[in-house]
Design an enzyme around this catalytic site. Sequence first.
Site, mmCIF file in Angstrom:
data_model
loop_
_atom_site.group_PDB
_atom_site.id
_atom_site.type_symbol
_atom_site.label_atom_id
_atom_site.label_comp_id
_atom_site.label_asym_id
_atom_site.label_seq_id
_atom_site.Cartn_x
_atom_site.Cartn_y
_atom_site.Cartn_z
ATOM 1 C CE LYS A 79 -3.957 -1.825 2.617
ATOM 2 N NZ LYS A 79 -4.988 -1.723 1.574
ATOM 3 N NE ARG B 193 -10.494 -10.054 -2.067
ATOM 4 C CZ ARG B 193 -10.845 -9.182 -3.011
ATOM 5 N NH1 ARG B 193 -11.073 -9.590 -4.253
ATOM 6 N NH2 ARG B 193 -10.985 -7.909 -2.717
HETATM 7 N N1 BES Z 1 -8.127 -3.887 4.261
HETATM 8 C C1 BES Z 1 -8.268 -3.521 2.920
HETATM 9 C C2 BES Z 1 -9.590 -2.812 2.628
HETATM 10 C C3 BES Z 1 -9.657 -1.373 3.007
HETATM 11 C C4 BES Z 1 -9.136 -0.405 2.168
HETATM 12 C C5 BES Z 1 -10.295 -0.980 4.141
HETATM 13 C C6 BES Z 1 -9.236 0.928 2.496
HETATM 14 C C7 BES Z 1 -10.400 0.353 4.481
HETATM 15 C C8 BES Z 1 -9.882 1.317 3.656
HETATM 16 C C9 BES Z 1 -8.199 -4.755 2.033
HETATM 17 O O1 BES Z 1 -7.389 -5.767 2.474
HETATM 18 C C10 BES Z 1 -7.642 -4.319 0.724
HETATM 19 O O2 BES Z 1 -6.521 -3.917 0.709
HETATM 20 N N2 BES Z 1 -8.439 -4.402 -0.321
HETATM 21 C C11 BES Z 1 -8.042 -3.980 -1.617
HETATM 22 C C12 BES Z 1 -8.569 -4.973 -2.605
HETATM 23 C C13 BES Z 1 -8.025 -4.785 -3.981
HETATM 24 C C14 BES Z 1 -6.571 -5.115 -4.021
HETATM 25 C C15 BES Z 1 -8.812 -5.675 -4.925
HETATM 26 C C16 BES Z 1 -8.611 -2.586 -1.858
HETATM 27 O O3 BES Z 1 -9.748 -2.328 -1.478
HETATM 28 O O4 BES Z 1 -7.898 -1.765 -2.416
HETATM 29 MG MG MG Z 2 -5.398 -5.533 1.831
#
Ligand code: BES
Ligand code: MG
Length: 510
Positions: A286, A360
Amino acid sequence: VKIDIHLGAKESPKNELVIISAFSKEVADKNKKAPAKMELVNTHWPKEYKEAFAKLKSHTRFHGKKGEHYKFPLTSGAVVLALGLGDKAKLEYEHLRKEAAKVFKAVKDHYDHPAILFDSFIIKNKAEESLEALLEGLYLVDYKFELYLSKKSESTFKGFQLISDKAKSLQKKWDDIHSKVLHTCESINFARNLVNEPPNVLHSEEMAKRIAEDAKKLKGVKVTVLTKKDIEKEKMGMFLAVNRGSAYEPRLVHLSYTPAKATSKTKHVALVGKGLTFDTGGYSLKPGASMINMKFDMAGAATLYAAFRSSVLNHAPVKISCYLGITDNAINSLATFPDSIVTARNGKTVEILNTDAEGRLVLGDVMDYACDDKPDVMIDAATLTGAVLVALGTEVCGLMGNDQKLCDELLKSAKAKDEYLWQLPVIQEYRDSMKGSISDLKNISNAGDRNAGTAKAAAFLESFVKNEVKWAHFDIAGVGDSQSHLPYCPSKGASGLMVRSIHHYLMNAK
Ligand code: BES
Ligand code: MG
Ligand code: ZN
């Protein structure tokens, strides 16, 4: 905050502050404003009160509108605070929660032990429901996370006295309502604490330990914590892939509660929580700004533990099993590479195209494990997608599932507790988009696909439901955190939302 309820009060309150409600009246002439509508519900009160109320009723500047308030002293030295609530006919329980929270914030630094004349706050002619809402507002707003402040806030506030003219014979019933609300709100605050703890303190091993220790104090609950070895034995290839880069072991907390009067027909509900104590994204790292606050990525697990805890304490009529998949998503030389293909517990192969779609992976394996126990219903909760924020904002929780009747029941529970929940569709096209070409499944549809991310994640999860279990998924990535529009939630930090809705479902499931 300490609250005690006094029914059948025969004397006027001796408190330094007495809080009452006032409503606004509609008048036909638009240019005229009617004085506030006050109900002197406690009729046996001394003359002084009656006179003061009469004066207030004819006050030309105070109209009892929402947001207005008026304070006046009595000769005894006590102060009466009249809170304008607006048109009584339009009031909902959520207004009571919000008003109660605002009152708490307004008085706690200035008074020690105010009285609330509860009868004046009864709406819809429903005393018990009004009591529940008011108490929820007061207990939920009274939350601080000051563990890491060397100087903690000080307070001399002793709490509220809730005074009612209603018959003393109702005392036990009202005390019961009170203790149920308290169980729920204390559980919510337990969850808020877990979420707010920093990830260096609350790593996976610590989180599992804290929950297991707390759960052991609950009557009728069996506690099992699966370690890395156990999770390996269970062949949870997806869960382990997320944990590979971590300095800490993964944990699967498994709790089960059986109600005292259970029969073979008793419904069994499984709760499955995403417990990512920190989500760096893994090798699909991230960006710095998006990584901040990813300590809250275990909010799904915290939420479901709170719903479980509160339901056990309130003697829910159903069997409840709670499964929390706990790890962080970190990087070291062992961490899972994008392009890796792993085998899930259910035997399906999954290509991990983005290590940041990790929730997931953990949930899929834990859901498969939960389905082995053949529950009637399985509910998961997770901070699963950023996309749910795009779709529904920070205010509304996403709901998805494979059974419309279950989704409808959950929507009804959310409505009953005034929490925003909105269902998104899971269609065949989304399922197809998660199918792989060199593996059974992929953990994202396509690199760069930003469409319907929330429901596509649900489509992925759906492939790990078996044994005809009815399943529903809460994406709490938006609602789990800072809720500045709700006076009873912290404007920064864990919200504790959806616990009350899921608890309501569990208490009413048949
Ligand atoms: N924990 C995050 C989701 C999230 C993102 C929660 C921003 C709160 C704020 C999750 O694990 C994640 O990173 N999801 C990705 C999925 C993507 C790679 C398909 C996302 O939402 O960017
Ligand atoms: Mg994630
Ligand atoms: Zn995550």
